[in-house]
Design a protein around this motif. Structure first.
Motif, short mmCIF file in Angstrom:
data_model
loop_
_atom_site.label_atom_id
_atom_site.label_comp_id
_atom_site.label_asym_id
_atom_site.label_seq_id
_atom_site.Cartn_x
_atom_site.Cartn_y
_atom_site.Cartn_z
N GLN A 527 0.73 -1.20 -0.18
CA GLN A 527 -0.12 0.31 -0.28
C GLN A 527 0.67 1.18 -0.30
O GLN A 527 0.44 2.30 -0.64
N GLU A 528 2.02 1.18 0.93
CA GLU A 528 2.69 2.41 0.42
C GLU A 528 3.36 2.34 -0.82
O GLU A 528 3.44 4.25 -0.69
N ASP A 531 1.26 4.43 -2.22
CA ASP A 531 0.43 5.80 -2.36
C ASP A 531 1.59 6.37 -2.78
O ASP A 531 1.74 7.11 -3.03
N GLY A 535 1.45 7.94 -6.20
CA GLY A 535 1.80 9.92 -5.98
C GLY A 535 2.57 9.88 -7.19
O GLY A 535 1.61 11.01 -7.94
#
Length: 681
Positions: A527-528, A531, A535
């Motif tokens: 998930q990091e 993100d 991003g």
């Protein structure tokens, strides 16, 4: 290579000592021939030839070596290029078995007798790219490939050219007509290309006389966008580029059920390739230099993608330079320690013992430099001229004895002790091991804070600070310095604690996410990745950046070092998903040099399926994994597969060993296709 950097047209050399090549080299090898042999000799530089110590007349292009055992010496002098030889006979050829030195400590006495005692140190010659006498090393150039822009927006005498994604190469101007000036402004973003006053790289051309010609700019640049401005009445028909690259194929791969992760992997790959040149460099726009901290991460990514040993070795040599040592590598204390760590990692992934033996003396002199700079407590503290980098982070203290530096220092001592054993230096191995244990003991005695359940950041004047940062704590995880209890405490109190200063550079996110993966938290790390790297993709990134802070807005993302466009938008350390996905999701790691033994511990981390290939020195390990089945095949080495499963795994040609806590182990032999059914946790 490092002196090609320009800043707004100005020459911008490195900050540290630059070593030139040795200008005089002596190459030799002893051969045993069954019959006489004619040998062709080519060299870069002036040379002479000796056979069995006898100097041959003139500068022979062909020599005849009689049958029997004979020694050939070729001594080459060249100031402008690296001395090199290419030798070719029926059986006598130039290769890495030739020995060379830059100083043969022999002499001839008054009787004409050559000394029979010598202190000369001979090392093995390199043999990476002088494979054809018509293509000497000094003529080496990176490959180029023509590329056209994806769009051109022309307004009066100004054109904005978009090549579609971050790229690197030489701008070509076609159909230059008239006389006057041409301004070329390069930009990794559109905003940078449109900013005459703030863009980092540019070219200004001037033609005093009428011309009708084409031109290729002499220096390669990094850009996506190019703004072309011409003087009134002066025209350029079209603009294209020669994309410059190193032609190294990918040997590793990764694909999974998550399309965003696949995109992140592809962009990470492209980012690493752009920063892989003659050496592994930091970024293609601004520095274009070889930085040890950046290179250390590139090596690790390389082992899971290209697995190119030669670029690793060239970069390690370039960073180390010559003795005597006068400063830390790149002037940065932590970058010296990364250099030590890179040596052993290279050995682990390649099994190249010869490289360790050849570099051990350089390791010793560099470690001597470090040991001489310890303070009264035997720890490393910045002295005048030392740069304590650690990371780009606002307000990060570099004062006193920083725990992170002691962590790297300890690991470097452990590394050189291992290399001492490889070199049969028992005395050195014992001394370095003792020093490492002493530093490790102090690391916990001085920095571990029982209340905070973590290592504090530093000591100043012998007094520990109360500040906790992530750096030493996360490195201690994958260095395996902590107890299982301490690892969990650090995970809770540091890594997952938002009150501890967050990391905003991909450089240190690399290690933070590695620490979490080492603790088995792949689902959180996935998930990091979505993100953080996702991003950057949402903001239009086509390669990954030097720094990314989601809180910044619009063009704030391009600013760094007090400059509007100072940030590198293609930085090698941004490509870490290549390494993380290979090592901690496919789960492949060597456990002895050159993958003689290895482990595979696949972790889906919430993915439905994944598949990939991890390169080894002479083959690969291929893996497909979903929630019910694992398929695996390796072409070399003895492997151990660890699986977490709700049920006992089953499969062909396997013996299952239960380790407890739903973990199962099985051995893997080379060249067998294994299919294993299990039930993912």
């Amino acid at each position: 290579m490092q002196n090609r950097r320009t800043d707004r047209g100005s020459f911008f050399p490195v900050f540290w000592k630059m070593d030139n090549h040795y200008v005089l080299m002596d190459f030799h090898k002893t051969f045993t021939l069954q019959q006489a042999e004619d040998v062709h000799i080519y060299a870069e530089g002036r040379y002479n030839v000796k056979i069995d110590g006898q100097l041959q007349e003139g500068t022979p292009l062909i020599i005849t070596i009689p049958a029997g055992t004979h020694k050939i010496n070729v001594k080459v002098f060249s100031q402008g290029t690296v001395p090199a030889i290419f030798v070719q006979g029926k059986t006598i050829v130039s290769d890495t078995s030739w020995l060379l030195t830059y100083e043969d400590k022999e002499w001839i006495d008054e009787t004409g007798k050559t000394s029979d005692i010598s202190a000369t140190k001979w090392v093995n010659a390199g043999s990476s790219n002088f494979n054809d006498p018509s293509s000497p090393p000094s003529q080496f150039k990176l490959a180029v490939q023509p590329q056209a822009p994806v769009s051109v927006i022309k307004k009066g005498d100004t054109s904005l050219i978009d090549f579609g994604k971050e790229t690197f190469g030489y701008i070509q101007l076609h159909g230059i007509k008239g006389k006057g000036s041409i301004n070329i402004i390069y930009g990794e973003s559109k905003e940078e290309a449109m900013s005459d006053s703030e863009a980092i790289t540019l070219d200004r051309l001037h033609f005093d006389k009428d011309v009708n010609t084409d031109s290729t700019l002499p220096l390669s640049k990094a850009f996506r966008y190019v703004k072309l401005e011409t003087a009134p009445g002066f025209t350029v028909d079209s603009v294209c580029m020669l994309y410059e690259y190193v032609d190294i194929p990918d040997k590793g791969s990764f694909r999974c059920s998550d399309t965003l992760i696949n995109k992140i992997y592809d962009v990470a790959k492209y980012t690493l390739h752009l920063n892989t040149r003659e050496f592994f460099i930091d970024g293609i726009k601004r520095d274009r230099w070889v930085w040890s901290g950046d290179a250390y991460q590139s090596y690790l990514m390389n082992y899971y993608l290209m697995n190119d040993d030669e670029t690793v070795k060239r970069t390690i040599y370039a960073l180390r330079g010559k003795d005597p040592v006068t400063s830390h590598i790149n002037t940065i204390m932590d970058y010296t320690f990364y250099w030590f760590l890179s040596i052993y990692d290279y050995y682990l992934y390649s099994g190249d013992t010869a490289f360790i033996k050849q570099n051990y003396p350089r390791m010793q002199t560099l470690m001597d430099f470090c040991l001489q700079r310890r303070n009264k407590d035997g720890l490393m503290e910045g002295l005048p001229g030392d740069w304590i980098f650690i990371d780009w982070a606002a307000g990060l203290s570099k004062q006193g004895e920083v725990s992170f530096e002691q962590m790297l220092f300890c690991r470097s001592l452990e590394t050189i002790a291992l290399c001492a054993n490889i070199n049969n230096d028992a005395k050195g191995a014992a001394a370095y091991t003792k020093l490492a244990k002493n530093v490790k003991k102090k690391l916990f005695a001085y920095y571990w804070n029982e209340q905070k359940k973590a290592l504090v950041h530093s000591r100043i004047n012998g007094v520990p600070t109360s500040n906790v940062t992530r750096y030493a704590n996360m490195f201690g995880i994958f260095f395996h310095y902590f107890t299982p209890k301490q690892e969990q405490e650090i995970k809770d109190n540091v890594l997952l604690n938002d009150s501890v200063q967050k990391i905003t550079t991909p450089y240190m996110r690399f290690y933070e996410l590695e620490a979490l993966c080492a603790l088995g938290d792949q689902q959180h790390v996935l998930q990091e990745m979505r993100d953080y790297w996702g991003g950057m993709l949402q903001l239009g990134a086509t390669s990954f950046w030097e720094e990314y802070d989601p809180s910044k807005q619009d063009t704030e993302h391009y600013a760094m070092y007090g400059r509007a466009f100072g940030k590198s938008l293609c930085h090698a350390w941004g490509a870490s998903p290549v390494y993380l996905l290979g090592k901690y999701y496919l789960g492949v790691s060597p456990t002895s040099p050159g993958y003689a033994t290895y482990t595979v511990q696949p972790s889906l981390g919430g993915l439905q399926w994944m598949e990939g290939k991890v390169p080894t020195p002479h083959g690969s390990i291929e893996l497909h994994c979903d929630t019910k089945q694992i398929k695996i095949k390796a072409t070399e080495g003895e492997g151990i597969l660890h699986i977490k499963s709700r049920t006992v795994p089953k499969g062909n040609n396997i013996m299952i060993k239960t380790l407890g806590d739903n973990v199962y182990e099985m051995r893997l032999e080379p060249n067998i296709n294994y299919t294993i059914t299990y039930k993912a946790m």
